[in-house]
Design an enzyme around this catalytic site. Structure first.
Site, PDB file in Angstrom:
ATOM      1  N   ARG A 512      49.886  49.079  24.126  1.00 47.00           N
ATOM      2  CA  ARG A 512      50.883  48.007  24.227  1.00 47.00           C
ATOM      3  C   ARG A 512      50.428  46.716  23.564  1.00 47.00           C
ATOM      4  O   ARG A 512      49.284  46.306  23.718  1.00 47.00           O
ATOM      5  CB  ARG A 512      51.193  47.729  25.709  1.00 47.00           C
ATOM      6  CG  ARG A 512      51.853  48.898  26.386  1.00 47.00           C
ATOM      7  CD  ARG A 512      53.293  49.050  25.942  1.00 47.00           C
ATOM      8  NE  ARG A 512      54.153  48.191  26.722  1.00 47.00           N
ATOM      9  CZ  ARG A 512      54.761  48.569  27.842  1.00 47.00           C
ATOM     10  NH1 ARG A 512      54.616  49.790  28.295  1.00 47.00           N
ATOM     11  NH2 ARG A 512      55.528  47.736  28.492  1.00 47.00           N
ATOM     12  N   TRP A 558      51.573  31.919  27.398  1.00 45.64           N
ATOM     13  CA  TRP A 558      51.923  33.149  26.689  1.00 45.64           C
ATOM     14  C   TRP A 558      52.314  32.897  25.231  1.00 45.64           C
ATOM     15  O   TRP A 558      52.948  33.727  24.586  1.00 45.64           O
ATOM     16  CB  TRP A 558      53.025  33.914  27.449  1.00 45.64           C
ATOM     17  CG  TRP A 558      52.488  34.494  28.737  1.00 45.64           C
ATOM     18  CD1 TRP A 558      51.183  34.566  29.114  1.00 45.64           C
ATOM     19  CD2 TRP A 558      53.233  35.075  29.823  1.00 45.64           C
ATOM     20  NE1 TRP A 558      51.057  35.153  30.354  1.00 45.64           N
ATOM     21  CE2 TRP A 558      52.303  35.467  30.819  1.00 45.64           C
ATOM     22  CE3 TRP A 558      54.596  35.286  30.055  1.00 45.64           C
ATOM     23  CZ2 TRP A 558      52.692  36.078  32.008  1.00 45.64           C
ATOM     24  CZ3 TRP A 558      54.982  35.901  31.255  1.00 45.64           C
ATOM     25  CH2 TRP A 558      54.040  36.287  32.215  1.00 45.64           C
ATOM     26  N   GLU A 662      54.257  37.688  44.740  1.00 46.20           N
ATOM     27  CA  GLU A 662      53.929  39.104  44.879  1.00 46.20           C
ATOM     28  C   GLU A 662      52.982  39.312  46.051  1.00 46.20           C
ATOM     29  O   GLU A 662      52.017  38.585  46.204  1.00 46.20           O
ATOM     30  CB  GLU A 662      53.253  39.577  43.589  1.00 46.20           C
ATOM     31  CG  GLU A 662      52.793  41.010  43.640  1.00 46.20           C
ATOM     32  CD  GLU A 662      51.937  41.361  42.428  1.00 46.20           C
ATOM     33  OE1 GLU A 662      52.269  40.922  41.318  1.00 46.20           O
ATOM     34  OE2 GLU A 662      50.950  42.065  42.621  1.00 46.20           O
ATOM     35  N   HIS A 691      56.713  47.496  41.180  1.00 43.61           N
ATOM     36  CA  HIS A 691      55.908  48.084  40.108  1.00 43.61           C
ATOM     37  C   HIS A 691      55.962  49.597  40.120  1.00 43.61           C
ATOM     38  O   HIS A 691      55.408  50.246  39.253  1.00 43.61           O
ATOM     39  CB  HIS A 691      54.458  47.610  40.209  1.00 43.61           C
ATOM     40  CG  HIS A 691      54.350  46.113  40.129  1.00 43.61           C
ATOM     41  ND1 HIS A 691      54.419  45.322  41.247  1.00 43.61           N
ATOM     42  CD2 HIS A 691      54.254  45.287  39.070  1.00 43.61           C
ATOM     43  CE1 HIS A 691      54.330  44.055  40.870  1.00 43.61           C
ATOM     44  NE2 HIS A 691      54.236  44.008  39.554  1.00 43.61           N
TER      45      HIS A 691
HETATM   46  N1  GLN Z   1      62.600  35.777  36.658  1.00 46.83           N
HETATM   47  C1  GLN Z   1      61.760  36.737  36.038  1.00 46.83           C
HETATM   48  C2  GLN Z   1      62.322  38.131  36.256  1.00 46.83           C
HETATM   49  O1  GLN Z   1      62.846  38.373  37.276  1.00 46.83           O
HETATM   50  C3  GLN Z   1      60.345  36.679  36.562  1.00 46.83           C
HETATM   51  C4  GLN Z   1      59.438  37.625  35.854  1.00 46.83           C
HETATM   52  C5  GLN Z   1      57.968  37.484  36.187  1.00 46.83           C
HETATM   53  O2  GLN Z   1      57.592  36.925  37.178  1.00 46.83           O
HETATM   54  N2  GLN Z   1      57.111  38.012  35.385  1.00 46.83           N
HETATM   55  O3  GLN Z   1      62.216  39.006  35.431  1.00 46.83           O
END
Ligand code: GLN
Ligand code: ZN
Length: 751
Positions: A512, A558, A662, A691
């Protein structure tokens, strides 16, 4: 005197991502193993030749990896892993099981955990070392690469991850004598095998030691010392990402020939360097492996000459793994922008220009021309400075970073404004992106459909997404983010100051890659970016619709960032653009706005000395983006990673009204005493692990919600999934969210 140039690592995925395509075909059995291996050989040789043609003195064997360099090292050293046993790249089927999961001894095994390589966007596999079994080094693959090099007349040196870094990244921070002996012996054994095939010098990658003692413990430094001092190899110690903080003076205890200095991320005094040069041959890592901007090579040549050291190497600061390959085919970039950029091959050219001038003891015309030309482009490049943006940043004051009312007071206004039940339910933003959604976006990008058709298509998707959320009876709804391919790219494309490449891919993990945007100019918002989608979605429901933005730190983190102004200033510029968007959303009737900051944790410097400074501007940028609204407008933020304790204070300082985070993958670990003590706002620890394709079980949901009710003040609890639902399928999402809402309703009855 002859000065040589060297590169401590090169990208592996191929200029056109050749490796990615080959390995993915191999995984799908569309090509045979032999065909696959032939492709990799071809790629490796072609890259060696390119480097050689740019005058790099020695190429690396052992730098290539089929998936990840840590897993490769585990294989070379023959270190057994707990669930996978010996994993060697001579048995690729098994190797890829450790990397990607698969059946081992009749049991389905999840892959090794993947996590960030230092503070980069590359991810490595975390070894689970099985200390009880025997270690058995295996250098077949290195032998193969060596033969390949010989056949092609390439002069090589071996490279392997060093013991301290390997243990640190395997989360073996402190090891007992028995383990130490085992690991030391496996390195010595490996070195003996390398010598047997004619390789008597080795580059030991020791990024962790390069960062220093706030990152790696002394006991691991001792393991390195033992390996190095007991071996009779010629050792090139490749520490990077710092200045060996805390270990620099002690490096003389190590029997090494060459010492690498990362002169881009580490800062060294000239006097320090001169004194080191008396003990070691030095490798000056002056060409930045992590940025994409040209270097001022005349300055570098002058500096190196002034140092007055003989017999040294000029090299990359770290592996070029973190840089794209080449600008050659970037035909759409502004020529001035292109002329100040430097990817892998261009960096090789910089090394060549530097050493040619040094060896001739005279700056070459070519080097002068190089500098003049890019400095001219630097001046000419349009879009670098936007006076209004500069003035705005300049004029910021305390008030701009803070909301007018305290969090507890705001909450009262918000409750009135929103009218939601206790334990409110919501989601993180995105909903499943079906082939239909992706197709629609693709057609629009390719100009196959016009604005009107595109908007019509998106509106249909939004409408459906809202209807589903209504029927699930969620409390705060979202529009679903169907218009976004990537949460940073979407905003970058709409803001001034960003550029995008065609082939600027950088490996993220395995096969990736990501293609980070380039921030080259002042960031400015020209038009609203999300308002029309959010207001359309709000028009479809009486429930509050959450506006959805990517935060300033994540956008910065990023992207590749300009280096002519500070990171902090870029962050503030992005924050101001987002602030305007936030205020516009509010003006247009949006009562809840979420600003995602999943990357705020990963920006934390590895060297603890720089932590405070980072957190200071990171927190301020977020607050700058979110503080322009009235007390009754509710600001949410979202973060996704599990190691959360270290920055709890900073997260609290963000002063968001609601934080979703998370949690379910780590067994709701973060809902602990630390959280209670340090976090005072409303929080939604994710109770649905997005996930995995598994559906949220009623029982798991109950246990998790109960746990929240027990540990957090009731008015502070929110119920939501771990992260966005973009990568999931609709059936499992509907079922899981239904469970989430139903269980919440049950619990509400009991409180
Ligand atoms: N708002 C984004 C989504 O729901 C958040 C993504 C993320 O935290 N990586 O896709
Ligand atoms: Zn997330």
């Amino acid at each position: 005197m002859s000065i040589e140039s060297f590169v401590t690592g090169f990208p592996r995925v191929g200029p056109k991502r050749e490796y990615k395509w080959a390995v993915e075909k191999f995984w799908k059995s569309e090509i045979t193993e032999n065909e696959f291996l032939a492709k990799t050989d071809e790629l490796i040789v072609s890259q060696w030749k390119i480097q050689r043609d740019f005058g790099i003195s020695k190429q690396l064997v052992g730098d290539f990896s089929f998936y990840d360099q840590i897993l490769e090292t585990i294989g070379y050293l023959g270190i057994p892993l707990k669930r996978f046993g010996i994993v060697s790249n001579t048995d690729l089927e098994h190797y890829f099981k450790a990397a990607r999961g698969g059946e081992v001894n009749g049991k389905k095994e999840a892959p090794l955990e993947m996590t960030k390589w230092f503070d980069t966007n590359y991810h490595y596999l975390v070894p689970e070392i099985d200390w009880d079994k025997d270690f058995s080094p295996n250098i077949s693959r290195i032998k193969h690469e060596l033969n390949l090099a010989k056949k092609n007349n390439i002069d090589v040196i071996a490279k392997i991850q060093g013991p301290a870094t390997l243990l640190k990244l395997s989360r073996e921070d402190s090891i007992d004598d028995g383990k130490k002996e085992k690991i030391v012996n496996s390195y010595l054994n490996l070195f003996n095998q390398l010598k047997d095939i004619g390789l008597s010098s080795v580059v030991l990658d020791e990024g962790a030691v390069g960062v220093g003692n706030s990152y790696i413990s002394e006991s691991l430094f001792y393991v390195l010392k033992d390996v190095v001092n007991k071996s009779d190899m010629e050792i090139f110690l490749n520490g990077f990402f710092g200045n060996y903080q805390g270990y620099l003076e002690r490096l003389e205890e190590l029997k090494i020939k060459t010492l690498h200095l990362d002169l881009c991320m580490g800062s060294f005094q000239d006097e320090e360097i001169k004194s080191l040069s008396k003990k070691f041959q030095l490798s000056f890592g002056v060409i930045d492996g992590r940025s994409i901007w040209k270097s001022n090579i005349l300055d570098l040549i002058n500096w190196l000459n002034k140092l007055g050291i003989e017999n040294y190497i000029v090299s990359s600061s770290c592996s070029f793994l973190h840089s794209p390959y080449s600008l050659e085919e970037e035909s759409i970039l502004d020529p001035d922008l292109k002329n100040i950029l430097s990817f892998g091959y261009e960096k090789l050219n910089e090394l060549k220009l530097i050493v040619t001038s040094l060896n001739k003891a005279e700056v070459s015309e070519e080097a002068k021309e190089f500098n003049n030309s890019f400095q001219l482009s630097n001046k000419q490049l349009s879009g670098r400075v936007n006076p209004e943006v500069r003035e705005r940043v300049e004029g910021l004051n305390e008030k701009d970073f803070n909301r007018s009312t305290k969090r507890e007071e705001r909450l009262l206004f918000q409750n009135e404004n929103l009218n939601i039940p206790p334990l409110p339910t919501t989601t993180i933003g995105s909903f499943p992106q079906t082939a239909e959604t992706r197709n629609l976006r693709k057609k629009y990008k390719a100009n196959e459909i016009n604005d009107e058709e595109y908007h019509k298509g998106l509106k249909e998707i939004i409408k459906e997404t809202v209807e589903i959320q209504e029927s699930l009876d969620l409390d705060i709804l979202v529009h679903g983010e169907a218009e976004r391919n990537d949460m940073v790219e979407y905003f970058g494309e709409l803001l001034d100051g960003f550029a995008f490449t065609k082939f600027g891919w950088v490996q993220s993990y395995g096969s990736r890659c990501v293609k980070p945007p380039i921030i080259y100019g002042d960031v400015n918002r020209v038009d609203p970016m999300t308002v029309s989608w959010s207001t359309y979605a709000q028009s479809l429901t009486a429930k509050p619709m959450k506006g959805m933005l990517t935060g300033p730190v994540t956008i910065l983190q990023w992207s590749f960032i300009r280096n002519d102004i500070s990171k902090k200033e870029v962050a503030y510029q992005i924050a101001l653009a987002l602030r305007d968007e936030v205020v516009d959303l509010e003006k247009n009737g949006i009562k809840v706005i979420q600003i995602d900051e999943p990357a705020i944790r990963e920006g934390l410097p590895l060297d603890k000395r720089f932590k405070e400074e980072y957190l200071d501007w990171a927190v301020n940028s977020f607050k700058l983006s979110s503080s322009g609204v009235k007390p009754e407008t509710q600001i949410h933020s979202h973060m996704c990673y599990s190691e959360f304790d270290e920055i709890l204070d900073a997260i609290n300082a963000l002063d968001v009204d609601v934080l979703s985070i998370e949690a379910s993958r780590s067994g709701m670990d973060l809902v602990n005493e630390g959280l209670k003590e340090k976090y005072t706002g409303a929080i939604g620890p994710g109770i649905y692990d997005i996930h995995s394709p598994l559906v949220l079980e009623v029982n798991d949901a109950k246990v998790r919600v109960d746990q929240l009710v027990k540990s957090i003040k009731l008015e502070n609890i929110w119920i939501n999934p771990d992260c966005g639902l973009k990568t999931r399928g609709w059936p499992e999402v509907k079922e899981s969210l239904k469970t989430m809402v139903d269980v919440t309703k049950e619990v509400r009855k009991t409180i």
